[in-house]
Design a protein around this motif. Structure first.
Motif, short mmCIF file in Angstrom:
data_model
loop_
_atom_site.label_atom_id
_atom_site.label_comp_id
_atom_site.label_asym_id
_atom_site.label_seq_id
_atom_site.Cartn_x
_atom_site.Cartn_y
_atom_site.Cartn_z
N GLU A 205 36.22 52.97 43.78
CA GLU A 205 35.96 51.54 43.66
C GLU A 205 37.13 50.81 43.00
N ARG B 214 39.88 50.66 45.63
CA ARG B 214 39.54 49.73 46.70
C ARG B 214 39.72 48.28 46.26
N ALA B 215 39.38 48.00 44.98
CA ALA B 215 39.46 46.63 44.47
C ALA B 215 40.89 46.24 44.07
N GLY B 216 41.80 47.20 44.09
CA GLY B 216 43.18 46.90 43.72
C GLY B 216 43.36 46.64 42.25
N ILE B 217 42.50 47.22 41.42
CA ILE B 217 42.56 47.02 39.97
C ILE B 217 43.57 48.00 39.38
N VAL C 270 32.81 47.56 38.35
CA VAL C 270 33.77 46.83 39.18
C VAL C 270 33.04 45.66 39.81
N GLY D 31 33.95 42.44 42.16
CA GLY D 31 35.03 41.81 42.92
C GLY D 31 36.31 42.59 42.71
N ASN D 32 37.32 41.93 42.18
CA ASN D 32 38.57 42.63 41.88
C ASN D 32 38.82 42.70 40.38
N GLU D 33 37.73 42.70 39.62
CA GLU D 33 37.83 42.77 38.16
C GLU D 33 37.09 43.98 37.62
#
Length: 207
Positions: free
Chosen positions: A132, A135-138, A184, A186-188
């Motif tokens: 996750e 995928r979210a680019g965190i 997780v 969104g992207n945070e």
């Protein structure tokens, strides 16, 4: 109708996963539950609000205040650290009904700070959570540090990890034995402290 609800976020010790076999709900000394459990050591039958399962539980007081009798219910629901139990008493017209409900939170990773690093209390979710984050680019990572026994008499070693966000370790941001929930959204990456109990008392118009 008068409704009293108490909600408990469970930890591994209460679930019997902390190296002990006891299962219970720990009650803080400053929380009164006498409006649900009027007497100590008297079993009350609660009904699962959605499945109809019957659970006989009681409050006790020794060195700690506890609610006991929940072990099989925990196992039936496959509960993990961070999941919640709600106990509810509904009083109307001289009649009292007792309900129980489990709330599972499968999208969170629960960790506990120790001197060695973060212990993951929901290890079966680690791979999913790593995916996750990716995928979210965190810009975060959960990095294995070492395995150590919690105590000299512990039968097995425990794995410890470091949690890094933007390359910076969060080890110094939390106190020893502090429990943190990570999600997780969104992207945070959302990090939250671990509350123990919530209690609600309210009245509604009787049907």
């Amino acid at each position: 109708m008068k409704i009293v609800q108490i909600v408990k976020k469970l930890n591994n010790t209460e679930l019997g996963k902390g190296g002990m076999n006891d299962t219970y709900m720990l009650i803080p000394n400053d929380l009164s539950i006498t409006d649900i459990f009027g007497e100590l050591n008297v079993s009350i039958e609660f009904t699962d609000k959605y499945t109809g399962e019957k659970v006989g539980i009681r409050s006790t007081k020794g060195r700690e205040k506890r609610i006991v009798g929940l072990g099989q219910y925990y196992r039936n629901k496959n509960l993990c650290a961070g999941d919640e139990i709600m106990l509810e008493k509904c009083s109307a017209g001289g009649k009292e009904d007792y309900y129980i409900y489990a709330m599972k939170h499968t999208d969170n990773l629960v960790v506990q700070k120790s001197r060695y690093g973060f212990e993951i209390l929901t290890p079966d979710r680690l791979d999913y959570f790593q995916d996750e984050i990716s995928r979210a680019g965190i810009h975060a990572m959960i990095q294995y540090v070492k395995s150590e026994k919690k105590r000299s008499d512990s039968p097995e070693e425990t794995d410890y990890y470091d949690l890094k966000v933007n390359g910076k370790s969060l080890m110094d941001a939390y106190r020893g034995k502090e429990v943190i929930e990570i999600r997780v959204k969104g992207n945070e990456l959302m990090l939250a402290g671990f509350y123990g109990w919530k209690k609600y008392v309210y009245t509604t118009e009787e049907n």
